[in-house]
Design a protein around this motif. Structure first.
Motif, mmCIF file in Angstrom:
data_model
loop_
_atom_site.group_PDB
_atom_site.id
_atom_site.type_symbol
_atom_site.label_atom_id
_atom_site.label_comp_id
_atom_site.label_asym_id
_atom_site.label_seq_id
_atom_site.Cartn_x
_atom_site.Cartn_y
_atom_site.Cartn_z
ATOM 1 N N SER A 204 5.404 3.252 7.591
ATOM 2 C CA SER A 204 6.612 4.015 7.277
ATOM 3 C C SER A 204 6.939 3.887 5.793
ATOM 4 C CB SER A 204 7.786 3.499 8.105
ATOM 5 O OG SER A 204 8.157 2.201 7.647
ATOM 6 N N ARG A 205 7.909 4.665 5.347
ATOM 7 C CA ARG A 205 8.373 4.539 3.963
ATOM 8 C C ARG A 205 8.930 3.145 3.705
ATOM 9 N NH1 ARG A 205 10.482 9.662 5.519
ATOM 10 N NH2 ARG A 205 9.430 11.412 4.503
ATOM 11 N N VAL A 206 9.582 2.559 4.711
ATOM 12 C CA VAL A 206 10.108 1.194 4.555
ATOM 13 C C VAL A 206 8.964 0.203 4.365
ATOM 14 C CG1 VAL A 206 11.332 -0.685 5.725
ATOM 15 C CG2 VAL A 206 12.250 1.638 5.801
ATOM 16 N N ASP A 207 7.925 0.314 5.187
ATOM 17 C CA ASP A 207 6.767 -0.581 5.041
ATOM 18 C C ASP A 207 6.204 -0.516 3.619
ATOM 19 O OD1 ASP A 207 6.768 -1.355 7.747
ATOM 20 O OD2 ASP A 207 5.545 0.366 8.332
ATOM 21 N N ILE A 208 6.029 0.701 3.130
ATOM 22 C CA ILE A 208 5.406 0.903 1.822
ATOM 23 C C ILE A 208 6.325 0.449 0.702
ATOM 24 C CG2 ILE A 208 4.515 2.668 0.250
ATOM 25 C CD1 ILE A 208 3.861 4.271 2.920
ATOM 26 N N MET A 209 7.611 0.810 0.798
ATOM 27 C CA MET A 209 8.533 0.431 -0.268
ATOM 28 C C MET A 209 8.699 -1.081 -0.334
ATOM 29 S SD MET A 209 12.199 2.100 -1.208
ATOM 30 C CE MET A 209 13.029 1.629 -2.746
ATOM 31 N N ARG A 210 8.727 -1.748 0.815
ATOM 32 C CA ARG A 210 8.815 -3.212 0.821
ATOM 33 C C ARG A 210 7.590 -3.820 0.151
ATOM 34 N NH1 ARG A 210 8.443 -6.284 4.730
ATOM 35 N NH2 ARG A 210 9.754 -7.912 3.833
ATOM 36 N N ARG A 211 6.414 -3.320 0.515
ATOM 37 C CA ARG A 211 5.174 -3.871 -0.040
ATOM 38 C C ARG A 211 5.162 -3.766 -1.567
ATOM 39 N NH1 ARG A 211 1.669 -1.110 2.916
ATOM 40 N NH2 ARG A 211 1.301 0.613 1.480
ATOM 41 N N LEU A 212 5.509 -2.603 -2.085
ATOM 42 C CA LEU A 212 5.440 -2.397 -3.531
ATOM 43 C C LEU A 212 6.605 -3.060 -4.259
ATOM 44 C CD1 LEU A 212 4.166 1.291 -3.521
ATOM 45 C CD2 LEU A 212 2.846 -0.798 -3.947
ATOM 46 N N THR A 213 7.768 -3.099 -3.635
ATOM 47 C CA THR A 213 8.904 -3.787 -4.258
ATOM 48 C C THR A 213 8.635 -5.283 -4.359
ATOM 49 O OG1 THR A 213 10.478 -2.138 -3.427
ATOM 50 C CG2 THR A 213 11.371 -4.278 -4.070
ATOM 51 N N LEU A 214 8.100 -5.873 -3.309
ATOM 52 C CA LEU A 214 7.821 -7.306 -3.322
ATOM 53 C C LEU A 214 6.723 -7.665 -4.315
ATOM 54 C CD1 LEU A 214 9.737 -7.344 -0.930
ATOM 55 C CD2 LEU A 214 8.124 -8.793 0.290
#
Length: 876
Positions: free
Chosen positions: A524-534
């Motif tokens: 999901s967008r949440v999965d991807i945004m978390r990965r790149l933000t972290l």
């Protein structure tokens, strides 16, 4: 797709041995004018080795087609650049030379670690990823922005840096490997589009401790949390901390967009509380308030007094919270005036910065919209058809430059792959505006909108197995490559959303916030945004760490980022700070990986805090961890699924004093009980729920050691009133109390209702009373006269005994008189209730009756509309 080895291609090997000799390297111009660069004491760093000369050319290097498959060179001091020209390729290419390895000697390990630098001259628009390994451990992954393939006449030049901690170095022989990496979802089809050319490469010993574990470049990210797209109300405030923490945005100085508009009633109802939450979580804000669509300038070109006063009022009230103010939003698309935007910028520079010292102004959120004859736009009035005044001005780089000259940061919205479009693409258009990029743009870039809709997919040329996931992943990685700050469109917004939406946030438990999934599946967008933000937007002083299972993780794309946020400078304007320790583990492989890491904590003490990992909802993703004893090392073991990211938010247990929970709610639930829910209390591991009967009953603990922030009280009696409070386990301080009456009735499922009325549907919408939005309504579209009715058709015949009409936002639009009739077949009707309405809400209770149809008829006269903002029907 993780670590790529193309067996048929031997990677180049270049060995540079330099023993005991360091050369001073000046770093002037490396940050491209940005204030966000984080490397420490750059001018005094010492060069360990350097390949090539920073001259804007790669001609001293050898084209991949003619370079040797491997080479072993011993270089005399000071001659590494000349020797490099004979052996080093001009860059990397996914098809011909996806890897480049350098071996070098160290007599001693630099105490503060080292900094790898690379200046990229050109790359393909696909956003090549270049992994940097030191002695087989991943140091970082550079997201490389490129304009090749956009038809731009300019190349995007950019310097990137990767911090390599001393724990990844060793005395004697060391290896540094650069490797192109496919997107997590892509196949070998992407390889021809993965290439980059470099100007020079170097490795420097840091002269002082690193201020930041730089991973390519220093970036900030965020989103926009509002209710029903416009409102910064109680619901938005309640959900904000949950979104900040779940996405990994909190505590690092990231940036959120706040767009409560001056022309939308109640849009800013709780915006001060909203800004305070951002400050509490050490997060910046980019504000946009003034609606510019109806502004008529004075003869001297300045804003009218009313517009000035609106801005002044907003700045005087909230100017101590936000760091950035955006001049306008997509002025061409929304048919706005360039002259008005210039007048807004002038006021911000002359008056806004006086009220709010430290404020930075942001150019309009460019949509780069062309003239109306090329593509139509919104907000057309009269006979003329224009996209802005003058028509098409937003597409013209010279006219945009007028705004760029009077603002501090540039902007540029992008969706799907539009950032790389030859015309209208944020990268190509900004290159045109600034006449290229010698080392990024000539001013920092804050992108106030980026994202994907549910219709966006990755280019088929890249062979992505999950094209919707790949599209969002690629556009966010692109912004990591060329933007300094970038904000995802909105957390709760149909088709573009991070989370499930379409309901009133004020009536929703934030802990039940759920990811919005793609219809085709995948991350999901949440999965991807978390990965790149972290991996890229968690900031602070690096904490030392050492990978324990080095053999298992050798040459794997598993990234560790551990920081102390207390070392961050206070945020501009708000002065916000943080004391959290953030420890992140990110798996960029498409297979499950286990990593064991020993982190050196600042103190010999016990730590506790939150862990966020996989989970479809917030409460599934979050756990509270206690009893982490550091001496001062603390060992973490994480098994990460493909693309998974985990973050720990920790602090010493001795520093935590949990406050009583806030926003406690109690309401009758369809499960024949009373549901109690509340907001998380910072530092709370578990909770207790207390209950008292009536108005003077004694408090009793009815539930303890609750990990979640809700509880269902099933031991209730019909007709009784109960009071509830919540407290943190181990504390005597309890929340404010709330009351609830158990009626023994259950609300019927409104999604099954079919509604109608005898009012012209062109004038009013019966469905607006069921949409969950208290700001929309059904109404009579005229003053009240007898005979107007609202009708509900149920899915099947069932027992009905209570109706609630809610019109709190139109409190005088109550029915002067009413009657309620029910029918099981639509032919025979019988009356079950009549009465007079009340201000704000009317509750109608009657003897339970079987019904398939319910008709509420207004029988009185009045000088107001009859309105229903929300309607609820309950069983008998």
């Amino acid at each position: 797709m993780g670590l790529r080895r193309i067996e048929a291609i031997k990677y180049l090997l270049f060995v540079v041995e330099i023993i005991g000799i360091f050369v001073l390297l000046s770093h002037a111009g490396r940050t491209g004018g940005s204030e966000l660069a984080a490397a420490s004491a750059q001018s005094s760093n010492q060069t360990i080795w350097k390949l090539g000369t920073e001259d804007g050319k790669s001609s001293e290097f050898v084209p991949a087609a003619v370079s040797k498959a491997s080479a072993s060179i011993e270089a005399a001091a000071g001659s590494s650049t000349a020797i490099a020209a004979a052996k080093v390729p001009q860059g990397l290419n996914g098809e011909s030379n996806p890897e480049f390895t350098l071996n070098y000697n160290l007599k001693q390990i630099p105490e503060n670690g080292v900094l790898f630098r690379i200046k990229v001259l050109d790359a393909y628009k696909s956003v090549p990823q270049m992994a940097v390994f030191s002695n087989h451990q991943l140091s970082g992954i550079i997201q490389v922005a490129g304009s090749s393939g956009t038809d731009s006449e300019y190349s995007y030049n950019k310097s990137y840096e990767v911090y390599i901690p001393k724990e990844q170095l060793q005395t004697g022989s060391n290896q540094l490997k650069l490797q192109l990496v496919r997107c997590l979802y892509c196949s070998a089809a992407e390889d021809p589009y993965l290439w980059l050319k470099w100007d020079d490469l170097s490795l420097e010993a840091l002269a002082a401790p690193a201020a930041e574990p730089i991973n390519g470049r220093y970036v900030l990210t965020g989103t926009n949390v509002n209710n029903y797209e416009f409102y910064y109300d109680e619901g938005a405030v309640r959900h904000l901390p949950y979104v900040l923490k779940w996405l990994g945005l909190a505590y690092s100085g990231n940036v959120m967009r706040v767009t409560c508009a001056s022309n939308v009633g109640d849009a800013c109802s709780n915006v001060q509380d909203y800004y305070q939450v951002l400050k509490d979580y050490n997060t910046q804000a980019s504000a946009l308030y003034l609606y510019t669509g109806d502004i008529k300038l004075k003869a001297d070109g300045s804003l009218p007094d009313e517009a000035k006063q609106k801005l002044a009022d907003y700045f005087n009230r909230y100017g101590g919270y936000f760091q950035y103010y955006e001049v306008d939003n997509e002025p061409g698309l929304f048919n706005r005036s360039k002259a008005v935007d210039l007048a807004v910028a002038d006021w911000l520079n002359k008056e806004g910065k006086k009220i709010s010292p430290g404020l930075k102004t942001v150019a309009p959120g460019w949509a780069y919209w062309p003239a109306y004859s090329v593509k139509s736009c919104q907000n057309q009035t009269g006979d003329s058809r224009t996209c802005g005044t003058p028509d098409g001005w937003e597409r013209d780089p010279q006219q945009r430059l007028e705004l760029e000259r009077v603002t501090d940061l540039t902007n540029g919205h992008a969706y799907g792959s539009s950032y790389a479009d030859p015309e209208g693409g944020s990268l190509a258009e900004n290159l045109q505006t600034f006449k290229g990029a010698s080392d990024s743009f000539s001013k920092p870039m804050l992108v106030t909108e980026f994202g994907t809709s549910d219709s966006h997919t990755d280019s088929p040329a890249y062979g992505a197995s999950d094209p919707q996931s790949a599209a969002f992943d690629r556009i966010m990685r692109a912004h990591i490559g060329f933007a300094d700050m970038f904000i995802q469109h909105a957390a709760f917004f149909k088709d573009f959303s991070l989370f499930e939406n379409g309901f009133d946030l004020t009536r929703h438990n934030p802990a039940e916030t759920k990811q919005s999934e793609f219809k085709t599946g995948g991350d999901s967008r949440v999965d991807i945004m978390r990965r790149l933000t972290l991996a890229y937007a968690t900031h602070g002083k690096p904490l030392s760490y050492e990978v324990v299972n080095k053999e298992e993780t050798a040459d794997k794309l598993v990234y560790v980022r551990a920081v102390d946020t207390s070392a961050l400078d206070p945020l501009p304007v708000s002065g916000a700070t943080s004391s959290k320790l953030l420890i992140n583990f990110v798996n960029f492989e498409n297979t499950t990986q286990t990593i064991q890491v020993k982190v050196t904590m600042p103190e010999n003490t016990v730590y506790e805090g939150e862990r966020f990992g996989a989970g479809e909802t917030y409460q599934q993703a979050r756990t509270y961890i206690t009893g982490l004893k550091a001496a001062p090392e603390l060992t973490f073991t994480e098994t990460l699924g493909p693309g998974e990211a985990v973050q720990y938010i920790l602090q010493p247990s001795s520093s935590i004093k949990a406050e009583p929970p806030a926003w406690v709610n109690a309401a009758e639930d369809q499960e024949n009980g009373i549901r109690v829910d509340w907001l998380e209390s910072e530092g709370a591991a578990s909770y207790e729920v207390l209950r008292a009967e009536g108005t003077a009953g004694t408090w009793t603990v009815i539930a303890s050691q609750l990990k979640e922030t809700e509880y269902m009280d099933l031991k209730v009696v019909k007709g009784k009133t109960y009071r509830y409070a919540v407290r943190v386990t181990g504390s005597t301080a309890q929340s404010a109390e709330v009351k609830a009456v158990y009626t023994g009735t259950a609300e019927l499922d409104r999604s099954t209702f079919k509604v109608s009325s005898n009012i012209d549907p062109a004038k009013t919408n019966p469905g607006a009373a069921l949409d969950g939005n208290p700001r929309t309504r059904w109404d009579t579209a005229a003053n009240q006269t007898p005979g107007s009715y609202y009708q509900i058709e149920l899915e099947q015949v069932q027992l009905v005994g209570r109706i609630l009409l809610d019109y709190t936002r139109s409190p005088y639009d109550y029915p002067r008189n009413y009657k309620v009739e029910v029918s099981t077949d639509g032919r025979q009707w019988h009356q079950v209730a009549e009465g007079q309405g009340k201000m704000e809400r009317t509750e109608i209770a009657f003897t339970p009756s079987e019904a398939k149809l319910i008709r509420i008829t207004q029988t009185g006269k009045g000088g107001n509309y009859w309105s229903i903002h929300e309607l609820h029907v309950y069983s008998g």
